[in-house]
Design a protein around this motif. Structure first.
Motif: not given
Length: 182
Positions: A1-14
Motif C-alpha cells: 500500500m502506498a503511503e499518503v504524502q502531503l500535497f506539493v504547494p502550487v502557484r495560485l493564479f487568477m
C-alpha cells in the motif's frame, strides 16, 4: 500500500474579467492581502472570444491573468473560489451585474486547474459546491488544451504565458525543497 504524502504547494493564479479597472484593482488588492503579493499580471486585453459577459457587465470586458508570489496548498482551491465569489458580489454595477469576474486556479508542473461552480462530465467535486477542472496539461514541452478548454486559456499566447509562469514556479518549488532540507 502506498503511503499518503502531503500535497506539493502550487502557484495560485487568477483569471480576471472586468469592465472596471478600479473594481478589478480593488478585488486583486483584497486577494493580495489574503494570498500574498502578485508576482505578475498580463496586460488586460479586450475579451473577444464570446459576448457572454457583455450584457451583465454593461460593456465588453477586458481579460487579464495574474499569479501570486506565495505558493498555496492545492486543497484550498474550493475555499479560494468561495472567497472570489464573495468578492464578485461586492463589486456590482447599477443593474446588479458583476463588474469583475474572478476565476481562481492552480498552476503546477503538470497542469492548470480552474475552480468552478458548474458541474460537467469532466469536472471533479472538490467541496462545498465547488468543482475542479483540468483546463490545460503540460505535455511534450508545452501546455495542451482539451475540447472543453475555454478559448482564451487555450490560445497560443496564453499557453506560452502559463508556460513561462510554470518555469518560474518550478524554480521556486526547487528553492522551497532545498530550504526544507536544510
Amino acid at each position: 500500500m502506498a503511503e499518503v504524502q502531503l500535497f506539493v504547494p502550487v502557484r495560485l493564479f487568477m483569471g480576471v474579467l472586468s469592465c472596471d479597472d478600479a473594481a478589478a484593482d480593488a478585488a486583486m488588492s483584497v486577494l493580495s492581502g489574503e494570498y500574498g503579493s502578485l508576482r505578475a499580471c498580463s496586460t488586460p486585453v479586450p475579451f473577444s472570444q464570446t459576448d457572454y459577459y457583455d450584457h451583465e457587465m454593461g460593456t465588453r470586458p477586458k481579460r487579464s491573468f495574474c499569479v501570486f508570489e506565495t505558493l498555496v496548498d492545492p486543497s484550498s482551491l474550493a475555499r479560494i473560489k468561495h472567497l472570489t465569489n464573495g468578492l464578485e458580489k461586492r463589486f456590482l454595477n447599477e443593474n446588479g451585474g458583476r463588474m469583475v469576474n474572478l476565476d481562481p486556479g492552480l498552476l503546477s508542473g503538470g497542469s492548470l486547474i480552474l475552480a468552478t461552480t458548474k458541474n460537467r462530465s469532466h469536472r471533479i467535486a472538490l467541496s462545498d459546491g465547488i468543482y475542479g477542472e483540468v483546463t490545460l496539461i503540460y505535455f511534450k514541452g508545452g501546455f495542451q488544451a482539451f475540447p472543453w478548454t475555454y478559448a482564451d486559456y487555450g490560445s497560443q499566447e496564453n499557453r506560452a504565458l502559463f508556460s513561462s509562469w510554470r518555469t518560474d514556479y518550478l524554480k521556486d518549488l526547487d528553492v522551497l525543497k532545498r530550504t526544507e532540507k536544510s
